[in-house]
Design an enzyme around this catalytic site. Structure first.
Site, PDB file in Angstrom:
ATOM      1  N   THR A   7       0.828  -1.113   0.040  1.00  0.00           N
ATOM      2  CA  THR A   7       0.108   0.273   0.076  1.00  0.00           C
ATOM      3  C   THR A   7       0.641   1.368   0.115  1.00  0.00           C
ATOM      4  O   THR A   7       2.082   1.401   0.635  1.00  0.00           O
ATOM      5  CB  THR A   7      -0.877   0.152   1.406  1.00  0.00           C
ATOM      6  OG1 THR A   7      -0.301  -0.004   2.270  1.00  0.00           O
ATOM      7  CG2 THR A   7      -1.752  -1.173   1.138  1.00  0.00           C
ATOM      8  N   GLU A   8       0.370   2.530  -0.666  1.00  0.00           N
ATOM      9  CA  GLU A   8       1.085   3.469  -0.770  1.00  0.00           C
ATOM     10  C   GLU A   8       0.500   4.627   0.083  1.00  0.00           C
ATOM     11  O   GLU A   8       1.165   5.608   0.317  1.00  0.00           O
ATOM     12  CB  GLU A   8       1.231   3.793  -2.444  1.00  0.00           C
ATOM     13  CG  GLU A   8       2.098   3.162  -3.178  1.00  0.00           C
ATOM     14  CD  GLU A   8       2.049   3.091  -4.476  1.00  0.00           C
ATOM     15  OE1 GLU A   8       1.215   4.118  -4.906  1.00  0.00           O
ATOM     16  OE2 GLU A   8       2.418   2.215  -5.253  1.00  0.00           O
ATOM     17  N   ALA A  58      -2.916   5.564   2.953  1.00  0.00           N
ATOM     18  CA  ALA A  58      -4.282   5.038   3.995  1.00  0.00           C
ATOM     19  C   ALA A  58      -5.295   4.919   2.992  1.00  0.00           C
ATOM     20  O   ALA A  58      -5.497   5.619   1.834  1.00  0.00           O
ATOM     21  CB  ALA A  58      -4.322   6.030   4.803  1.00  0.00           C
ATOM     22  N   GLY A  90      -0.329  -6.520   8.347  1.00  0.00           N
ATOM     23  CA  GLY A  90      -0.491  -5.113   9.092  1.00  0.00           C
ATOM     24  C   GLY A  90      -1.169  -5.244  10.594  1.00  0.00           C
ATOM     25  O   GLY A  90      -1.338  -6.469  11.044  1.00  0.00           O
ATOM     26  N   ASP A 150      -4.461  -3.735  13.236  1.00  0.00           N
ATOM     27  CA  ASP A 150      -6.005  -3.877  13.356  1.00  0.00           C
ATOM     28  C   ASP A 150      -6.614  -2.904  12.357  1.00  0.00           C
ATOM     29  O   ASP A 150      -7.564  -3.036  11.661  1.00  0.00           O
ATOM     30  CB  ASP A 150      -6.480  -3.578  14.794  1.00  0.00           C
ATOM     31  CG  ASP A 150      -5.970  -4.533  15.748  1.00  0.00           C
ATOM     32  OD1 ASP A 150      -6.280  -5.711  15.327  1.00  0.00           O
ATOM     33  OD2 ASP A 150      -5.717  -4.415  16.849  1.00  0.00           O
ATOM     34  N   GLY A 170      -9.488   1.247  16.584  1.00  0.00           N
ATOM     35  CA  GLY A 170      -8.116   2.072  16.371  1.00  0.00           C
ATOM     36  C   GLY A 170      -8.210   3.289  15.564  1.00  0.00           C
ATOM     37  O   GLY A 170      -7.207   3.977  15.301  1.00  0.00           O
ATOM     38  N   GLU A 171      -9.566   3.413  14.919  1.00  0.00           N
ATOM     39  CA  GLU A 171      -9.720   4.806  14.285  1.00  0.00           C
ATOM     40  C   GLU A 171     -10.601   5.793  14.883  1.00  0.00           C
ATOM     41  O   GLU A 171     -11.893   5.196  15.276  1.00  0.00           O
ATOM     42  CB  GLU A 171     -10.291   4.475  12.680  1.00  0.00           C
ATOM     43  CG  GLU A 171      -8.851   3.992  11.842  1.00  0.00           C
ATOM     44  CD  GLU A 171      -9.349   4.113  10.607  1.00  0.00           C
ATOM     45  OE1 GLU A 171     -10.021   5.081  10.103  1.00  0.00           O
ATOM     46  OE2 GLU A 171      -9.507   3.011   9.911  1.00  0.00           O
TER      47      GLU A 171
HETATM   48  C1  LIG Z   1      -0.497  -0.368  34.854  1.00  0.00           C
HETATM   49  C2  LIG Z   1      -0.957  -0.996  33.723  1.00  0.00           C
HETATM   50  C3  LIG Z   1      -1.980  -1.148  33.115  1.00  0.00           C
HETATM   51  C4  LIG Z   1      -2.207  -1.677  31.793  1.00  0.00           C
HETATM   52  C5  LIG Z   1      -3.544  -1.895  31.142  1.00  0.00           C
HETATM   53  C6  LIG Z   1      -3.624  -2.408  29.882  1.00  0.00           C
HETATM   54  C7  LIG Z   1      -4.869  -2.617  29.279  1.00  0.00           C
HETATM   55  C8  LIG Z   1      -4.596  -3.036  27.883  1.00  0.00           C
HETATM   56  C9  LIG Z   1      -6.123  -3.349  27.188  1.00  0.00           C
HETATM   57  C10 LIG Z   1      -5.802  -3.056  25.547  1.00  0.00           C
HETATM   58  C11 LIG Z   1      -6.848  -3.279  25.093  1.00  0.00           C
HETATM   59  C12 LIG Z   1      -6.856  -3.259  23.393  1.00  0.00           C
HETATM   60  C13 LIG Z   1      -8.243  -3.156  22.891  1.00  0.00           C
HETATM   61  C14 LIG Z   1      -7.797  -3.059  21.317  1.00  0.00           C
HETATM   62  C15 LIG Z   1      -8.141  -1.978  20.562  1.00  0.00           C
HETATM   63  C16 LIG Z   1      -7.673  -2.004  19.055  1.00  0.00           C
HETATM   64  O1  LIG Z   1      -8.764  -2.161  18.541  1.00  0.00           O
HETATM   65  C17 LIG Z   1      -7.034  -0.532  18.774  1.00  0.00           C
HETATM   66  C18 LIG Z   1      -6.544  -0.859  17.366  1.00  0.00           C
HETATM   67  O2  LIG Z   1      -5.374  -1.510  17.341  1.00  0.00           O
HETATM   68  N1  LIG Z   1      -6.045  -0.481  19.645  1.00  0.00           N
HETATM   69  C19 LIG Z   1      -5.851   0.721  20.377  1.00  0.00           C
HETATM   70  O3  LIG Z   1      -7.010   1.507  20.598  1.00  0.00           O
HETATM   71  C20 LIG Z   1      -4.796   0.897  21.240  1.00  0.00           C
HETATM   72  C21 LIG Z   1      -5.010   0.836  22.920  1.00  0.00           C
HETATM   73  C22 LIG Z   1      -3.714   0.628  23.464  1.00  0.00           C
HETATM   74  C23 LIG Z   1      -4.374   0.681  25.037  1.00  0.00           C
HETATM   75  C24 LIG Z   1      -2.879   0.724  25.655  1.00  0.00           C
HETATM   76  C25 LIG Z   1      -3.221   1.139  27.368  1.00  0.00           C
HETATM   77  C26 LIG Z   1      -2.196   1.570  28.145  1.00  0.00           C
HETATM   78  C27 LIG Z   1      -2.661   1.829  29.636  1.00  0.00           C
HETATM   79  C28 LIG Z   1      -1.485   2.457  30.379  1.00  0.00           C
HETATM   80  C29 LIG Z   1      -2.069   3.157  31.649  1.00  0.00           C
HETATM   81  C30 LIG Z   1      -0.851   3.331  32.243  1.00  0.00           C
HETATM   82  C31 LIG Z   1      -1.244   3.573  33.866  1.00  0.00           C
HETATM   83  C32 LIG Z   1      -0.045   3.497  34.599  1.00  0.00           C
HETATM   84  C33 LIG Z   1      -0.047   4.212  35.948  1.00  0.00           C
HETATM   85  C34 LIG Z   1       1.007   4.250  36.821  1.00  0.00           C
HETATM   86  N1  LIG Z   2       1.130   3.035   2.844  1.00  0.00           N
HETATM   87  C1  LIG Z   2       0.507   3.308   3.834  1.00  0.00           C
HETATM   88  N2  LIG Z   2       0.933   4.785   4.227  1.00  0.00           N
HETATM   89  C2  LIG Z   2       0.287   5.475   5.183  1.00  0.00           C
HETATM   90  N3  LIG Z   2      -0.744   4.690   6.233  1.00  0.00           N
HETATM   91  C3  LIG Z   2      -1.201   3.434   5.639  1.00  0.00           C
HETATM   92  C4  LIG Z   2      -0.542   3.002   4.499  1.00  0.00           C
HETATM   93  N4  LIG Z   2      -1.146   1.518   4.156  1.00  0.00           N
HETATM   94  C5  LIG Z   2      -1.973   1.600   5.293  1.00  0.00           C
HETATM   95  N5  LIG Z   2      -1.962   2.860   5.976  1.00  0.00           N
HETATM   96  C6  LIG Z   2      -3.059   3.109   7.257  1.00  0.00           C
HETATM   97  O1  LIG Z   2      -2.171   2.898   8.606  1.00  0.00           O
HETATM   98  C7  LIG Z   2      -3.402   2.442   9.319  1.00  0.00           C
HETATM   99  C8  LIG Z   2      -2.544   1.870  10.616  1.00  0.00           C
HETATM  100  O2  LIG Z   2      -1.859   0.567  10.096  1.00  0.00           O
HETATM  101  P1  LIG Z   2      -2.002  -0.825  10.847  1.00  0.00           P
HETATM  102  O3  LIG Z   2      -3.254  -1.051  11.654  1.00  0.00           O
HETATM  103  O4  LIG Z   2      -1.393  -1.674  10.019  1.00  0.00           O
HETATM  104  O5  LIG Z   2      -0.708  -0.574  12.173  1.00  0.00           O
HETATM  105  P2  LIG Z   2      -0.830  -0.020  13.613  1.00  0.00           P
HETATM  106  O6  LIG Z   2      -1.942   1.089  13.658  1.00  0.00           O
HETATM  107  O7  LIG Z   2       0.582   0.322  13.828  1.00  0.00           O
HETATM  108  O8  LIG Z   2      -1.262  -1.083  14.389  1.00  0.00           O
HETATM  109  P3  LIG Z   2      -2.552  -1.513  15.278  1.00  0.00           P
HETATM  110  O9  LIG Z   2      -3.905  -1.168  14.460  1.00  0.00           O
HETATM  111  O10 LIG Z   2      -2.734  -3.032  15.359  1.00  0.00           O
HETATM  112  O11 LIG Z   2      -2.585  -0.665  16.399  1.00  0.00           O
HETATM  113  C9  LIG Z   2      -4.273   1.675   9.074  1.00  0.00           C
HETATM  114  O12 LIG Z   2      -5.563   2.234   9.267  1.00  0.00           O
HETATM  115  C10 LIG Z   2      -4.101   2.129   7.369  1.00  0.00           C
HETATM  116  O13 LIG Z   2      -5.451   2.632   6.694  1.00  0.00           O
END
Ligand SMILES: CCCCCCCCCCCCC/C=C/[C@@H](O)[C@H](CO)NC(=O)CCCCCCCCCCCCCCC
Ligand SMILES: Nc1ncnc2c1ncn2[C@@H]1O[C@H](COP(=O)(O)OP(=O)(O)OP(=O)(O)O)[C@@H](O)[C@H]1O
Ligand SMILES: [Ca+2]
Length: 516
Positions: free
Chosen positions: A142-143, A145, A167, A169, A473-474
């Site tokens: 891909t080039e 988004a 890639g 999510d 993730g969007e």
């Molecule tokens: C103390 C540690 C607590 C850790 C808690 C971790 C909970 C993690 C739960 C992850 C859930 C992911 C759900 C998936 C979402 C995806 O559709 C989406 C696209 O890839 N990703 C994100 O939105 C990306 C979401 C990324 C979430 C990262 C969360 C990090 C939280 C850090 C909190 C730090 C508190 C520290 C206090 C000292």
């Molecule tokens: N060539 C590109 N240049 C820039 N953005 C791109 C390209 N190809 C795809 N994308 C966009 O990049 C976004 C993020 O990509 P991708 O989900 O692969 O990785 P990520 O965000 O690092 O991982 P995650 O979604 O697991 O957190 C996608 O929503 C997609 O639309």
């Protein structure tokens, strides 16, 4: 050495005994069969030395390792009779033909996802396996988004047995939107109509994880590992997935398969988008920042409970391969649909309404397990039961919210808090207090220009009026949304998370003993 075909518990298997070791391979997990050219050195080993001209073939198969990891292993069978050797090769190849393994795949690689290793992961780990399994591929790097999504509206899709995304999510989401959108366009269905009977998407999607969270891959396979995922594609696994459609009034916004998160996860995403250069670390940075800001949001959430399913978000058992609850729920929903149609179901079932101040509103169609949280946001959520788990985290202290977050990383129950409620739903709606106020009092210029200031923390003066939705993730543009879960709407090259491999070992040993 001994090779045998058998039939046990609805699956063909190939069984062989080698150096006093018993091996048991379901034929559905054979990757390839090849005639093997024996070199001079091999011919001179042990008893084959006495053979005038030994013949051989090699079987490549899936070997299951720890933590749901799969690897490609092989075993070579030798014999003196060329005809017998060819018969075996022929028989095994015919068995492979009978299965629904893909032959032609369309592959999209996001070179910028995760740690920017998508291209090398595909070239080094995946392409050699596809070629071993005689799978032909058309590869698009891909080039920009939306490149993959737009491309899926143009290609001759019927030519392919599946579409693979390399890639994270976000990349999966693009491919899914391309495929679903294409299906609706070809069938003349208007996606803007929230009640439109959408046309199901039967072409399977494979995910080679190369992103930052890889939650969809982890929650459907049990590990985020490119080789394991490539092997699930090669053997032609099939796992249906629920998909939520998200609308704002009569405008289609997005589909979601993993997390629809408002508040905490919406704010993390919004902040982290500015830090893409940090790679996967951006989520930890923005996560800490969002945790410290401790914003809560007022709004109203209404939902229809998912009465068709027997499961509950507080169940101790999780969704596993061949899940009984997913099968039952799907049967129940199609029965209801046959009897009453969608109209009855939507209009007549009860809606529950909850108003409040929330730190996070999370609606998950699957557990959302990922390497950061191996049991996920809702450990007992099902991949294909036609429902989502709606988690409401009400306003609480920072310390309590931290206790809640920590439970995502250990074995303790994250729903066992007075400020956390969880419901299994088939549809829901949300409106933020700000949009309600704006609708009812459009003349309040002060509010419109400056937003609503934080009444509970006057010292900080932070504008906490509204958050944004994180949809797989969007970021979504509207905070007021209507969501409906579509049961088993897309299919993946996966089989769900398998039960403990310890049980499998016990099963295969006992079945071999019975055969002897
Ligand atoms: C103390 C540690 C607590 C850790 C808690 C971790 C909970 C993690 C739960 C992850 C859930 C992911 C759900 C998936 C979402 C995806 O559709 C989406 C696209 O890839 N990703 C994100 O939105 C990306 C979401 C990324 C979430 C990262 C969360 C990090 C939280 C850090 C909190 C730090 C508190 C520290 C206090 C000292
Ligand atoms: N060539 C590109 N240049 C820039 N953005 C791109 C390209 N190809 C795809 N994308 C966009 O990049 C976004 C993020 O990509 P991708 O989900 O692969 O990785 P990520 O965000 O690092 O991982 P995650 O979604 O697991 O957190 C996608 O929503 C997609 O639309
Ligand atoms: Ca579900």
């Amino acid at each position: 050495m001994f090779l045998d075909f058998g039939f046990k518990q609805k699956c063909f298997y190939t069984q062989y005994f080698l150096r006093n070791q018993n091996c048991f391979v379901p034929t559905s997990e054979i990757i390839a069969v090849e005639e093997t050219e024996l070199n001079k050195k091999q011919r001179n080993i042990g008893k084959w030395q006495k053979m005038a001209k030994p013949h051989a073939f090699t079987v490549y198969y899936v070997k299951k390792a720890r933590n749901h990891r799969w690897r490609c292993s092989d075993v070579t069978f030798w014999c003196v009779d060329e005809h017998l050797c060819n018969q075996w090769i022929q028989a095994l190849k015919e068995l492979l033909e009978m299965q629904s393994k893909p032959k032609q795949l369309l592959v999209y690689i996001n070179p910028y996802g995760g740690k920017r290793q998508g291209k090398s992961i595909y070239e080094q780990k995946v392409a050699p396996l596809f070629s071993l399994a005689s799978i032909s591929t058309d590869v698009v790097i891909t080039e920009h988004a939306n490149h993959a999504k737009d491309n899926l509206f143009e290609v001759n899709i019927n030519k392919y047995d599946g579409v693979v995304c390399v890639g994270g999510d976000g990349m999966f989401s693009e491919v899914m939107h391309g495929l679903i959108g294409r299906m609706q366009k070809d069938s003349g269905i208007d996606q803007n109509n929230p009640k439109a009977p959408l046309v199901q998407c039967n072409i399977r999607i494979g995910i080679i994880p190369a992103g930052s969270t890889d939650c969809i891959c982890y929650s459907t396979v049990g590990i985020s590992d490119p080789v394991t995922s490539a092997l699930h594609i090669i053997v032609g696994d099939c796992q249906p997935l629920d998909v939520s459609s998200v609308h704002h009034n009569n405008t289609f916004l997005k589909y979601s398969v993993s997390l629809l998160g408002y508040g905490f996860y919406g704010d993390i995403l919004k902040d982290s988008e500015k830090k893409r250069w940090m790679g996967p670390m951006r989520y930890d940075y923005s996560g800490l920042k969002t945790f410290l800001s401790h914003h809560y949001y007022e709004g109203t959430i209404s939902f229809q409970p998912a009465k068709h399913t027997v499961g509950s978000p507080q169940d101790k058992d999780s969704c596993r391969t061949g899940c009984y609850i997913c099968k039952k729920s799907e049967q129940q929903l199609s029965q209801q649909y046959k009897e009453c149609g969608l109209k009855h179901e939507e209009d007549e079932e009860e809606w529950k309404v909850i108003k409040g101040k929330f730190l996070a509103i999370n609606a998950v169609n699957m557990s959302c397990a990922c390497p950061r949280s191996p049991k996920g946001l809702s450990p007992a959520a099902h991949l294909a039961d036609g429902s989502a788990d709606l988690i409401l985290v009400r306003k609480c202290s920072r310390f309590d919210f931290l206790r809640y977050l920590v439970r995502h990383t250990n074995q303790d129950d994250q729903f066992d808090f007075s400020f956390v409620d969880v419901y299994r739903v088939k549809s829901f709606q949300f409106t933020s207090k700000l949009s309600e106020d704006n609708e009812s009092n459009v003349t309040d210029i002060g509010k419109k220009r400056f937003g609503q200031f934080c009444r509970d923390h006057p010292a900080c003066c932070c504008n906490i009026a509204s958050s944004t939705w994180n949809c797989d993730g969007e970021t979504l543009d509207s905070s007021a949304i209507q969501v409906r879960v579509h049961c088993q709407f897309v299919k993946l090259f996966a089989r769900g998370i398998e039960e403990n491999s310890k049980d499998e070992a016990a099963y295969s040993q006992s079945s071999i003993e019975q055969l002897l």
